[in-house]
Design a protein around this motif. Sequence first.
Motif, PDB file in Angstrom:
ATOM      1  N   CYS A  57       0.819  -1.216   0.000  1.00 16.10           N
ATOM      2  CA  CYS A  57       0.000   0.000   0.000  1.00 16.10           C
ATOM      3  C   CYS A  57       0.850   1.262   0.000  1.00 16.10           C
ATOM      4  O   CYS A  57       0.565   2.227  -0.730  1.00 16.10           O
ATOM      5  N   GLN A  58       1.897   1.271   0.828  1.00  5.88           N
ATOM      6  CA  GLN A  58       2.648   2.502   1.051  1.00  5.88           C
ATOM      7  C   GLN A  58       3.254   3.064  -0.223  1.00  5.88           C
ATOM      8  O   GLN A  58       3.457   4.277  -0.336  1.00  5.88           O
ATOM      9  N   THR A  59       3.561   2.202  -1.191  1.00  6.03           N
ATOM     10  CA  THR A  59       4.244   2.650  -2.406  1.00  6.03           C
ATOM     11  C   THR A  59       3.424   2.402  -3.666  1.00  6.03           C
ATOM     12  O   THR A  59       3.969   2.421  -4.770  1.00  6.03           O
ATOM     13  N   SER A  60       2.126   2.168  -3.515  1.00  7.77           N
ATOM     14  CA  SER A  60       1.268   2.054  -4.703  1.00  7.77           C
ATOM     15  C   SER A  60      -0.046   2.806  -4.549  1.00  7.77           C
ATOM     16  O   SER A  60      -0.561   3.341  -5.535  1.00  7.77           O
ATOM     17  N   VAL A  61      -0.582   2.889  -3.343  1.00  2.00           N
ATOM     18  CA  VAL A  61      -1.853   3.607  -3.161  1.00  2.00           C
ATOM     19  C   VAL A  61      -1.678   5.117  -3.368  1.00  2.00           C
ATOM     20  O   VAL A  61      -2.421   5.718  -4.161  1.00  2.00           O
ATOM     21  N   PRO A  62      -0.721   5.777  -2.704  1.00  2.00           N
ATOM     22  CA  PRO A  62      -0.595   7.223  -2.957  1.00  2.00           C
ATOM     23  C   PRO A  62      -0.262   7.529  -4.409  1.00  2.00           C
ATOM     24  O   PRO A  62      -0.778   8.507  -4.972  1.00  2.00           O
ATOM     25  N   GLU A  63       0.549   6.688  -5.035  1.00  2.00           N
ATOM     26  CA  GLU A  63       0.883   6.903  -6.441  1.00  2.00           C
ATOM     27  C   GLU A  63      -0.357   6.779  -7.328  1.00  2.00           C
ATOM     28  O   GLU A  63      -0.534   7.540  -8.281  1.00  2.00           O
TER      29      GLU A  63
END
Length: 272
Positions: free
Chosen positions: A188-194
């Motif tokens: 999540c940390q490196t795909s949701v905000p993106e």
Amino acid sequence: MKTNSIIGAIAGDIVGSAYEFHPVKKMDFPLFTPQSTFTDDTVMTMANASWLCDDPDHTAKQLVTAMHTFGENYPHRGYGGRFRMWLWNEDSEPYNSYGNGSAMRVSPVGFYARTLDEALSLAKISAEVTHNHPEGIKGAQATAAAIFMARQGASKTEIRDYIEQTFQYDLHRTVDEMRPSYRFTEICQTSVPESIICYLESDTWEQTVRKAVSMGGDADTMACIAGGIAAATPGMEVPADIADRCYGILDPLLRQHLSSFDQMLENRHKPA
């Protein structure tokens, strides 16, 4: 068929499916190829939609049952290893995951909720049956909140500010800045905000999904997340020809569940 519902997430999954393991780093790519299909993202999205339709109490137990049922009906749709083990275990317990599976399946919650608090609460339940790590829950809640706020007519600035302040995601980057060094990641940390950024800097559903796929990462899931938010935004609905093509890729059972969910939404959000 509604083009401002979870078809946005489903269509994003289908468009991205051909590029999950064949990444592209450009926006000029065919939206559909012979390999375009629905994946576990769509299957579990529909499991969540079925849960919201069929269980008025919205219990974790009934959600687990729905996810198991849909998984059994569609056993070969690209499930991750740990989730697959969970899916085939009758005594399923959450496994502290912070993978982006919690965010990929949560779009029905954002469309269903009547308040932001309800969206956050249901997103937490949706996530923590498997993804009970704080980051897994956060990814689902941020996605559901973005969809709910978009539905309510919030501006992109308002959505960005709320998500940054509430979930501590950095949404002040751009796709062009991120794309060159971005690599496949399923957390999540490196795909949701993106994925949210792809939505924030786009003007249409198609542009949103093209940007998500062009990151060269977990294409189907990122396009599913971003496409779900875009479809909730007035003026960014899924183009009818794309929605129709994706509807045709689904099998009759999934089409039936999608139609039932859309009908339920229409009744639920009917003006008093």
